[in-house]
Each structure stands twice: as structure tokens, then as C-alpha cells.
Design a protein around this motif. Structure first.
Motif, PDB file in Angstrom:
ATOM      1  N   ARG B 306     -10.985   3.871 108.757  1.00  0.00           N
ATOM      2  CA  ARG B 306      -9.906   4.628 108.138  1.00  0.00           C
ATOM      3  C   ARG B 306      -9.121   5.481 109.122  1.00  0.00           C
ATOM      4  O   ARG B 306      -8.374   6.360 108.706  1.00  0.00           O
ATOM      5  N   LYS B 308      -6.532   5.008 110.796  1.00  0.00           N
ATOM      6  CA  LYS B 308      -5.081   5.020 110.573  1.00  0.00           C
ATOM      7  C   LYS B 308      -4.717   5.831 109.340  1.00  0.00           C
ATOM      8  O   LYS B 308      -3.724   6.566 109.343  1.00  0.00           O
ATOM      9  N   ASP B 309      -5.509   5.688 108.278  1.00  0.00           N
ATOM     10  CA  ASP B 309      -5.268   6.497 107.073  1.00  0.00           C
ATOM     11  C   ASP B 309      -5.361   7.978 107.422  1.00  0.00           C
ATOM     12  O   ASP B 309      -4.556   8.792 106.962  1.00  0.00           O
ATOM     13  N   ILE B 312      -2.253   9.038 109.146  1.00  0.00           N
ATOM     14  CA  ILE B 312      -1.136   9.213 108.211  1.00  0.00           C
ATOM     15  C   ILE B 312      -1.287  10.528 107.448  1.00  0.00           C
ATOM     16  O   ILE B 312      -0.330  11.302 107.314  1.00  0.00           O
TER      17      ILE B 312
END
Ligand SMILES: Nc1ncnc2c1ncn2[C@@H]1O[C@H](COP(=O)(O)OP(=O)(O)OP(=O)(O)O)[C@@H](O)[C@H]1O
Ligand SMILES: [Mg+2]
Lengths: 228, 408
Positions: B306, B308-309, B312
Motif C-alpha cells: 500500500r 502508493k496509497d 496519495i
């Protein structure tokens, strides 16, 4: 003239590439973005566009130099203050991996507001649905983010970038993965939003056609800025 | 998105929901761990309660006995050489000196809830050609029953002790061919003898006791054993059964009696219980550790998946603290979910085992004690374990550089 929304003073960025070797990617950049501007950022691959965008977006810190957001110097701010500034003043549209797949389109748009507020609220949801409506996606608002086309995801990401009514939206190749029709639509959407809300936009693009339709073009070559 | 839940809670639930295979496996693992702990703890508590019930209803919590009789060699002059070996005198049936005073003194103690004096000695029970040597306990029923729940063990007849009545165990009744209403001749050691009527039969759940123990009225025993007006034993019940040994020692120090608590006479049992508890604690510890490592391993992988999540979320204004909470909560939720299913599984297994496992005599092996406290404790413990286990992955997640995470 109104104060610049972003001001860079001799900003350099170096990366450590296997200690002690260092490589400088940005070399003493001076730059100003006016409030309400709609500016394209162009340059060859590897010239440092994304690096510059990340620094302006407070995701990364310059190695040297100063960055001012709405007149406020940022080099002395701590992580919590930078995060707050980023959450409230800046919207991002990333090139790839745009959305959080565990959430629906609508929830992705709600995310920045929910983070700032601590929890959801009817007002937040209403605003998210309104934004999705504006980018033409009210029909798929409750779809999972993964079950959407690239163009749809891009538009959800734009709606999300606008959620907090930021002063500045940074978009890294928002049309890069789209066919030319979708690219035109997304670009028009950004332009329209800029006209309506007065939000400043800085858009990285390789498409010179689109770049020419912006208010200004900043060209980065080998980590230096050439304003056209 | 759930409106009433904080963002970090919603995020944690969604992340767990999206990785349902990982979530399912780790919750399954925690379930098994919690079930084992619940099952073992409840069974151990049940066995202990069962034993305590048996012990505490069949013997006095503290027994006061006459002091041991010791032989004291005479010394005439300091330089006179004594016999090197002093023989222990045989222990005669003797009464507790001034026992009425001691009873009154005991009744005045705040820790003591019941006091009963009794007279115990040996006799020969004869019926026709059959005879058995038995132990005769003379009791005052109203007092004695508050110490030993004899009523619970009666299987035939009535618990009635007039001066010619006797209560005997079912094994003795079988050996002598006697039943309720029959007469028995009892010959005391001193030569006295009485003919008594069997008023009731009891089953103490122990063959030897059923064969040897008999109960008569106190006066009957005194005359049979030739110790008129005396008692050989004073039984006490106390408010806090675990304080019995301390109280016994205090009593022995200030009265001319020996005082034995049930704790001392069942020392073996306590050693066994302690060993069991230590084992149980060790097992809990290791189950807890493996659960913790499992949760940590799953979350470490999740943080990588996760990243990248996380980038973000950070770009959208999520603070390090929020990311930290997001992952700590995932750990806590995993632990909590596993403890709920684990408690159900453990309780189910316990109920099944309770219905299947029987003692030799067909009675239950352990009482089914399903205490809500055990479930609450295991839920709290599992949740806390989850949060602690999530610490390292959560810290790692919160320290991710958002740029690296997004570029990843
Ligand atoms: N973390 C890093 N460590 C080392 N070098 C890096 C790192 N990030 C970027 N670079 C280097 O910095 C330079 C600029 O990268 P950047 O991503 O800003 O280019 P770009 O202009 O966005 O290119 P593109 O158009 O391909 O996206 C590249 O040479 C890249 O290799
Ligand atoms: Mg780039």
C-alpha cells in the motif's frame, strides 16, 4: 501586482546516489507563479519536471534555496505544518496510480475533506457528488475506483484535487495516458475550472499543442528553467 | 463512507476488507490461538472449581486437633546421659482440653463463619456374621452441616441423628448387607457397645470413605469411645478460604491445639494447580507471541503493498500520526476480530468437550464455567496484542517518504 502563489528562490535539489556520491537534478531555480495562472511545465524526459512539481507541492524539500507558498517561507516548517499546508492549499493529480483502490470514486473525492475534518459528513459527501457531477461522472460515483477507465480515473483525480478549493493544483502529465479525445476533454475541464474558480494550475505535459493553449509555458532543461 | 466513524477507522476497515485473503488467513490464525487459550483457561478453572467444591464440602476448612502427644524423657542431673532414641508414644483418643472455651473463642473471631466440635474414634460395626472396622464421628448436626455439606451426599434415608441413629456409607451398607431401618451393633475400643439404627446412607464419592466413615450423635460417640464430655476435633469455616492457612497458624499460636488448614492437607493439589497455571501462562505467552508475529508479518507486507496509497493519502494532507493510527487500528481490529471468533470457537469446543468427557462415575469432568470476564479479557488482550504487533509496520508506514511512495 498580487503576490505570487508560488515563489522559488535559488532552489536546488540533489539526490544521493550511493553515498557519498551526489547528483544535482535541479540547479538554482528562480521561479514565480501568479495567482490564478494556468501554466504548462514542459521539458525532455529526466529534465527534473516531476522533481520540481514535488518540491512545489511540499512533498519533497529542496536541498538548497527557499520555497514560498502565498508568501510564506517553507524551509523552516516542520512535517506537520507542511502536511497541513499541502492538505489545504494544494491539490494533486498524479500521472499514474491516481486513486486509492479500497474506496469508491465518490469516497476518493471525499478523501482530502475527510482527512482534514477527521470524519465524513453529509456536507462533504454532497460536495464530492457535486464535483463528480461537474466532471461528468455522477453515474459512476459509487463504483469502485478500479472499475473505471483511465480517462474516468483521471477525471475523478481532478475532482479530488479540487475538493479542498486549493490555491494551486499541480498536475503531472494528467493527459499522458489518454487518447487525444479524452486528453482534450480533461484539458478543457482543467481550463474551465481555472476560469470559474481562479485556482492556479501548473501542468506538466509533453503535448505542445496543449501547452500552447496555456497562459504561459515554463521549460525545464537539464534542471534549469527557461521561461518562454 | 460511514459518517460516524473517524477517517482512520474507515480507512483501516477498508484496507482490511480489500485484502480479504490476507485478512482471512490471519484472523483464522488468531482465532485458533484465542480458542486454545479460552478453552484451556476455562477448563482449568472448571477443574479447579470442581475440586474445591469437593474438598470444601467434605472437610472442614480448618481442623483443630489436640496437640500431639510427645514422650518427655526425665532428666535428673545435667550430666546424666539420656536415651539416644525416644520412642513416639502411640496416640490415644484424647479430648481437646477445655474445648468449650476454644469453641467460644473461635466463634468470636471475625474471620470464622462456622464452628463445629466432633468426636472421632474407631469402632467395630457388626451385623450378623459380618463385621467391619469403622471410624465413628460424633457430630452435632445443626453445627456440623454448616462445615461439611453432608446433606449433598445423602442418597437414601434421612439425615437424622437421634441418640440411636447412625449414618453409613453405601459401600459399608453393601458389605454389611444393611439398609435404612436396619440395626447395627457398634463395639467401641474401650469395651462399650451400642445398638444403632441406620437412619440414612451417603455417598461421598470415594470408596474408602464410603466404607469407613460413619456419623452418629455427639453424645453417642462420646459414650461409645469412652471419652464422656470430650471432643477430638473442632472444625471451622472461614470467610476467605485462601486465608485459611494463615488463620490456622494464628489459632495454633494462641491456643493449645494443632490447627491444619485445608490448604495444608491438600498441598499436593495446590502444587499441581500451580504447575498447571504456570504451564498455562507459558502456553498463553507463546500463543500470544505467535499471534503477534503473524499480525506483524501481514501488516509489513500490507505496508509495502500500500505504499502508493499511503503516498496519495499523505499528498492529500494525511499526517504521519493519521497513517500511524491507520495501521495500528488494523492490528487492533485483526486482534479483536480474531478474539471474537476465537472465543466462540473456544466456548463451542468447551461445551462439546464438557458433554463428551465424563468421570469414571459418569459425572461431569469439570463444571462448564463460561465466564464473560474471560471473553472480555481475551478480547482486550488480543486487541492490545494486535496494536503492539502493528507498531513496527505502522511506524514504517508513517515514515514513508510520500515522494518515494508515489514514485514506487
Ligand atoms: N530518488 C531519486 N534518486 C536519484 N535520482 C533521482 C531520484 N528521483 C529522480 N531522480 C533523477 O532526477 C532526474 C529528474 O527526474 P524527474 O522525475 O524529475 O524527471 P522528469 O522531468 O519528470 O521526467 P519524465 O518526463 O520522464 O517524467 C532524473 O535523472 C532522475 O533519474
Ligand atoms: Mg515526471
Amino acid at each position: 501586482m498580487a503576490e505570487a502563489i508560488v515563489r522559488l528562490e535559488r532552489v536546488s535539489k540533489s539526490y544521493a546516489i550511493g553515498l557519498p556520491a551526489e547528483t544535482e537534478v535541479l540547479h538554482g531555480i528562480d521561479l514565480e507563479l501568479e495567482r490564478g495562472g494556468f501554466v504548462a511545465l514542459v521539458g525532455p524526459s529526466g529534465s527534473g519536471k516531476s522533481t520540481l512539481l514535488n518540491i512545489i507541492g511540499l512533498l519533497d524539500r529542496p536541498t538548497r534555496g527557499e520555497l514560498l507558498i502565498a508568501g510564506e517561507a517553507t524551509s523552516r516548517l516542520g512535517d506537520a505544518e507542511l502536511t497541513h499546508l499541502r492538505g489545504h492549499r494544494i491539490g494533486f493529480v498524479f500521472q499514474a496510480h491516481l486513486l486509492v483502490s479500497a474506496f469508491t470514486a465518490c469516497e476518493n473525492v471525499m478523501m482530502p475533506m475527510v482527512i482534514a475534518n477527521g470524519r465524513s459528513s453529509p456536507r462533504i459527501e454532497a460536495r464530492a457528488r457535486d464535483l463528480l457531477d461537474r466532471v461528468g461522472l455522477s453515474a459512476v460515483a459509487d463504483n469502485n475506483a478500479l472499475n473505471m477507465s483511465g480517462g474516468q480515473q483521471q477525471r475523478v483525480a481532478i475532482a479530488r484535487a479540487l475538493a479542498m478549493r486549493p490555491d494551486l493544483v499541480l498536475a503531472d502529465e494528467p493527459t499522458g495516458n489518454l487518447d487525444s479525445k479524452s486528453a482534450q476533454d480533461v484539458f478543457a475541464l482543467l481550463r474551465e475550472e481555472n476560469r470559474l474558480s481562479g485556482t492556479s494550475f501548473l501542468i506538466v505535459t509533453h503535448n505542445m499543442d496543449l501547452a500552447r493553449r496555456c497562459d504561459g509555458i515554463i521549460e525545464v532543461v537539464d534542471g534549469r528553467v527557461r521561461t518562454a | 463512507m460511514m459518517r460516524w466513524l473517524p477517517f482512520v477507522m474507515t480507512g483501516a476497515l477498508r484496507f482490511l476488507g480489500e485484502g480479504r485473503l490476507q485478512t482471512g488467513f490471519i484472523v483464522g490464525g488468531i482465532t485458533i490461538g484465542v480458542a486454545v487459550i479460552v478453552f484451556m483457561s476455562a477448563m482449568l478453572a472448571g477443574l479447579e472449581a470442581n475440586f474445591l467444591r469437593r474438598v470444601l464440602t467434605s472437610q472442614a476448612q480448618i481442623q483443630l486437633l489436640p496437640p500431639e502427644q510427645v514422650a518427655r524423657p526425665l532428666r535428673n542431673r545435667p550430666d546424666e546421659i539420656e536415651e539416644a532414641i525416644v520412642q513416639r508414644p502411640s496416640q490415644r483418643v484424647i479430648s481437646i482440653d477445655q474445648w468449650q472455651t476454644i469453641v467460644r473463642r473461635m466463634e468470636a473471631l471475625p474471620e470464622v463463619t462456622a464452628v463445629a466440635a466432633s468426636m472421632t474414634g474407631s469402632a467395630l460395626a457388626v451385623r450378623g456374621a459380618a463385621s467391619r472396622s469403622v471410624s465413628v464421628a460424633g457430630i452435632e448436626p445443626e453445627r456440623y452441616l454448616r462445615i461439611v455439606r453432608l446433606t449433598d451426599y445423602m442418597v437414601a434415608g434421612r439425615l437424622r441423628l437421634a441418640s440411636d441413629d447412625i449414618l453409613i456409607g453405601i459401600e459399608l451398607a453393601r458389605d454389611l448387607g444393611a439398609t435404612v431401618g436396619d440395626k447395627l451393633l457398634l463395639n467401641g475400643m474401650g469395651g462399650a457397645s451400642r445398638t444403632l439404627t441406620v437412619a440414612g446412607l451417603f455417598d461421598l464419592g470415594n470408596k474408602g470413605a464410603n466404607l469407613r466413615n460413619t456419623y452418629v450423635a455427639l453424645r453417642t460417640a462420646q459414650s461409645l469411645l469412652g471419652v464422656i464430655g470430650g471432643v477430638t476435633e473442632i472444625g471451622l469455616s472461614v470467610r476467605d478460604i485462601y486465608a485459611a492457612e494463615t488463620i490456622a497458624r494464628e489459632i495454633a499460636a494462641s491456643n493449645v491445639v494443632e490447627a491444619d488448614s485445608w490448604i495444608k492437607t491438600n498441598a499436593q493439589f495446590f502444587t499441581a494447580v500451580r504447575a498447571q497455571k504456570n504451564t498455562n501462562t507459558l502456553i498463553r505467552l507463546f500463543v500470544g507471541l505467535s499471534v503477534a508475529f503473524g499480525i506483524a508479518a501481514v501488516l509489513v507486507v500490507s505496508v509495502i503493498q500500500r505504499s502508493k496509497d499511503i503516498g496519495i493519502l499523505r499528498a492529500m494532507g494525511a499526517t504521519r500520526g493519521q497513517i500511524l493510527q491507520l495501521f495500528l487500528l488494523q492490528g487492533g481490529l485483526l486482534g479483536f476480530a480474531g478474539s471474537v471468533t476465537g472465543s466462540m470457537l473456544g466456548a463451542g469446543a468447551l461445551a462439546y468437550w464438557h458433554s463428551v468427557a465424563r468421570q469414571a462415575d459418569g459425572s461431569e469432568l469439570f463444571p462448564l464455567i463460561i465466564a464473560p470476564g474471560l471473553f472480555v479479557a481475551s478480547a482486550l488482550l488480543a486487541t492490545a496484542t494486535g496494536v503492539v504487533a502493528a507498531m513496527a509496520p505502522a511506524l514504517r508506514a508513517s515514515r514513508l517518504d510520500p515522494v518515494e511512495a508515489i514514485r514506487g
